[in-house]
Design a protein around this motif. Structure first.
Motif, PDB file in Angstrom:
ATOM      1  N   ILE A  51      31.830   5.724   9.643  1.00 21.97           N
ATOM      2  CA  ILE A  51      32.419   4.295   9.974  1.00 21.97           C
ATOM      3  C   ILE A  51      32.757   3.642   8.807  1.00 21.97           C
ATOM      4  O   ILE A  51      33.783   2.969   8.504  1.00 21.97           O
ATOM      5  N   ALA A  52      31.716   3.405   7.975  1.00 20.00           N
ATOM      6  CA  ALA A  52      31.777   2.595   6.434  1.00 20.00           C
ATOM      7  C   ALA A  52      32.906   3.050   5.893  1.00 20.00           C
ATOM      8  O   ALA A  52      33.769   2.170   5.321  1.00 20.00           O
ATOM      9  N   LEU A  53      33.005   4.608   5.645  1.00 17.46           N
ATOM     10  CA  LEU A  53      34.169   5.151   4.893  1.00 17.46           C
ATOM     11  C   LEU A  53      35.652   4.593   5.627  1.00 17.46           C
ATOM     12  O   LEU A  53      36.552   4.542   4.940  1.00 17.46           O
ATOM     13  N   VAL A  54      35.503   4.899   6.863  1.00 18.36           N
ATOM     14  CA  VAL A  54      37.117   4.401   7.608  1.00 18.36           C
ATOM     15  C   VAL A  54      37.257   3.085   7.452  1.00 18.36           C
ATOM     16  O   VAL A  54      38.308   2.598   7.148  1.00 18.36           O
ATOM     17  N   TRP A 101      36.435   1.114   4.762  1.00 15.80           N
ATOM     18  CA  TRP A 101      36.817   1.170   3.304  1.00 15.80           C
ATOM     19  C   TRP A 101      38.490   1.430   3.166  1.00 15.80           C
ATOM     20  O   TRP A 101      39.264   0.557   2.715  1.00 15.80           O
ATOM     21  N   ARG A 102      38.642   2.752   4.030  1.00 11.37           N
ATOM     22  CA  ARG A 102      40.287   3.009   3.910  1.00 11.37           C
ATOM     23  C   ARG A 102      41.052   2.060   4.422  1.00 11.37           C
ATOM     24  O   ARG A 102      42.164   1.991   4.271  1.00 11.37           O
ATOM     25  N   CYS A 103      40.749   1.503   5.643  1.00 12.32           N
ATOM     26  CA  CYS A 103      41.506   0.365   6.307  1.00 12.32           C
ATOM     27  C   CYS A 103      41.856  -0.750   5.412  1.00 12.32           C
ATOM     28  O   CYS A 103      42.606  -1.430   5.231  1.00 12.32           O
ATOM     29  N   ALA A 104      40.564  -1.232   4.897  1.00 12.68           N
ATOM     30  CA  ALA A 104      40.886  -2.349   4.140  1.00 12.68           C
ATOM     31  C   ALA A 104      41.548  -2.019   2.991  1.00 12.68           C
ATOM     32  O   ALA A 104      42.400  -3.083   2.605  1.00 12.68           O
ATOM     33  N   LEU A 105      41.782  -0.908   2.370  1.00 17.17           N
ATOM     34  CA  LEU A 105      42.694  -0.481   1.218  1.00 17.17           C
ATOM     35  C   LEU A 105      43.999  -1.078   1.710  1.00 17.17           C
ATOM     36  O   LEU A 105      45.007  -1.264   0.787  1.00 17.17           O
ATOM     37  N   ASN A 106      44.389  -0.467   2.911  1.00 15.27           N
ATOM     38  CA  ASN A 106      45.601  -0.539   3.488  1.00 15.27           C
ATOM     39  C   ASN A 106      45.901  -2.106   3.540  1.00 15.27           C
ATOM     40  O   ASN A 106      47.330  -2.474   3.280  1.00 15.27           O
ATOM     41  N   ASP A 107      44.977  -3.011   3.820  1.00 16.31           N
ATOM     42  CA  ASP A 107      45.481  -4.280   4.040  1.00 16.31           C
ATOM     43  C   ASP A 107      45.310  -5.292   3.047  1.00 16.31           C
ATOM     44  O   ASP A 107      45.973  -6.371   2.614  1.00 16.31           O
ATOM     45  N   LEU A 108      44.393  -4.923   2.046  1.00 22.16           N
ATOM     46  CA  LEU A 108      43.874  -5.760   0.765  1.00 22.16           C
ATOM     47  C   LEU A 108      44.123  -4.885  -0.489  1.00 22.16           C
ATOM     48  O   LEU A 108      43.313  -4.426  -0.933  1.00 22.16           O
ATOM     49  N   HIS A 109      45.620  -5.005  -0.762  1.00 24.88           N
ATOM     50  CA  HIS A 109      45.866  -4.445  -1.983  1.00 24.88           C
ATOM     51  C   HIS A 109      45.001  -4.576  -3.281  1.00 24.88           C
ATOM     52  O   HIS A 109      45.165  -3.430  -4.222  1.00 24.88           O
ATOM     53  N   TRP A 110      44.294  -5.742  -3.725  1.00 30.84           N
ATOM     54  CA  TRP A 110      43.604  -5.887  -4.630  1.00 30.84           C
ATOM     55  C   TRP A 110      42.363  -4.931  -4.676  1.00 30.84           C
ATOM     56  O   TRP A 110      42.014  -4.776  -5.747  1.00 30.84           O
ATOM     57  N   LEU A 111      42.036  -4.352  -3.630  1.00 32.86           N
ATOM     58  CA  LEU A 111      40.864  -3.657  -3.503  1.00 32.86           C
ATOM     59  C   LEU A 111      41.191  -2.060  -4.284  1.00 32.86           C
ATOM     60  O   LEU A 111      40.310  -1.411  -4.755  1.00 32.86           O
ATOM     61  N   ARG A 112      42.687  -1.969  -4.367  1.00 37.97           N
ATOM     62  CA  ARG A 112      42.871  -0.472  -4.608  1.00 37.97           C
ATOM     63  C   ARG A 112      42.521  -0.529  -6.340  1.00 37.97           C
ATOM     64  O   ARG A 112      42.596   0.686  -6.609  1.00 37.97           O
ATOM     65  N   ALA A 113      42.031  -1.349  -7.014  1.00 35.47           N
ATOM     66  CA  ALA A 113      41.730  -1.409  -8.306  1.00 35.47           C
ATOM     67  C   ALA A 113      40.335  -0.824  -8.415  1.00 35.47           C
ATOM     68  O   ALA A 113      39.930  -0.488  -9.439  1.00 35.47           O
ATOM     69  N   ARG A 130      30.265   5.544  -3.304  1.00 33.59           N
ATOM     70  CA  ARG A 130      29.601   6.049  -2.178  1.00 33.59           C
ATOM     71  C   ARG A 130      29.599   5.291  -0.879  1.00 33.59           C
ATOM     72  O   ARG A 130      29.696   4.101  -1.063  1.00 33.59           O
ATOM     73  N   ALA A 131      29.173   5.710   0.027  1.00 40.00           N
ATOM     74  CA  ALA A 131      29.131   4.892   1.493  1.00 40.00           C
ATOM     75  C   ALA A 131      27.703   5.247   1.846  1.00 40.00           C
ATOM     76  O   ALA A 131      27.434   6.445   2.490  1.00 40.00           O
ATOM     77  N   LEU A 175      28.487  -4.441   5.341  1.00 44.15           N
ATOM     78  CA  LEU A 175      28.807  -4.557   6.450  1.00 44.15           C
ATOM     79  C   LEU A 175      27.965  -4.122   7.508  1.00 44.15           C
ATOM     80  O   LEU A 175      27.123  -3.353   6.992  1.00 44.15           O
ATOM     81  N   TYR A 176      28.028  -4.637   8.545  1.00 37.90           N
ATOM     82  CA  TYR A 176      27.040  -4.143   9.651  1.00 37.90           C
ATOM     83  C   TYR A 176      27.781  -3.107  10.514  1.00 37.90           C
ATOM     84  O   TYR A 176      28.889  -3.468  10.909  1.00 37.90           O
ATOM     85  N   VAL A 177      26.981  -2.238  10.835  1.00 38.29           N
ATOM     86  CA  VAL A 177      27.812  -0.791  11.634  1.00 38.29           C
ATOM     87  C   VAL A 177      26.506  -0.560  12.568  1.00 38.29           C
ATOM     88  O   VAL A 177      25.525  -0.236  12.298  1.00 38.29           O
ATOM     89  N   ARG A 178      27.001  -0.454  13.834  1.00 41.82           N
ATOM     90  CA  ARG A 178      26.229   0.060  14.985  1.00 41.82           C
ATOM     91  C   ARG A 178      26.849   1.541  15.208  1.00 41.82           C
ATOM     92  O   ARG A 178      28.064   1.731  15.401  1.00 41.82           O
ATOM     93  N   ALA A 179      25.906   2.285  14.911  1.00 46.25           N
ATOM     94  CA  ALA A 179      26.427   4.048  15.288  1.00 46.25           C
ATOM     95  C   ALA A 179      25.089   4.736  15.933  1.00 46.25           C
ATOM     96  O   ALA A 179      24.066   4.422  15.615  1.00 46.25           O
TER      97      ALA A 179
END
Length: 62
Positions: free
Chosen positions: A26-29, A31-43, A48-49, A13-17
């Motif tokens: 930001i990349a870590l955040v 990822w954590r948000c994606a886990l909440n919405d995309l349950h298949w990622l929980r596997a 590392r970020a 992903l592209y991040v501006r910081a």
């Protein structure tokens, strides 16, 4: 997403910081948000970020 990379899939992903550390946080955040919405990622487990530094062209709009 690059699911065929070995030994582990890569999600890009592209991040501006202001700093490299902030971009990695930001990349870590994201990822954590994606886990909440995309349950298949929980596997998967985040190993590392990392964020490569890409110089921004002076003409790139801020």
């Amino acid at each position: 997403m690059h699911a065929d990379t070995r030994p582990h899939p890569v999600i890009g992903l592209y991040v501006r910081a202001a700093t490299l550390e902030a971009a990695e946080q930001i990349a870590l955040v994201v990822w954590r948000c994606a886990l909440n919405d995309l349950h298949w990622l929980r596997a998967w487990t985040l190993l590392r970020a990392e964020v490569p530094l890409i110089p921004i062209d002076a003409d790139w709009p801020l």
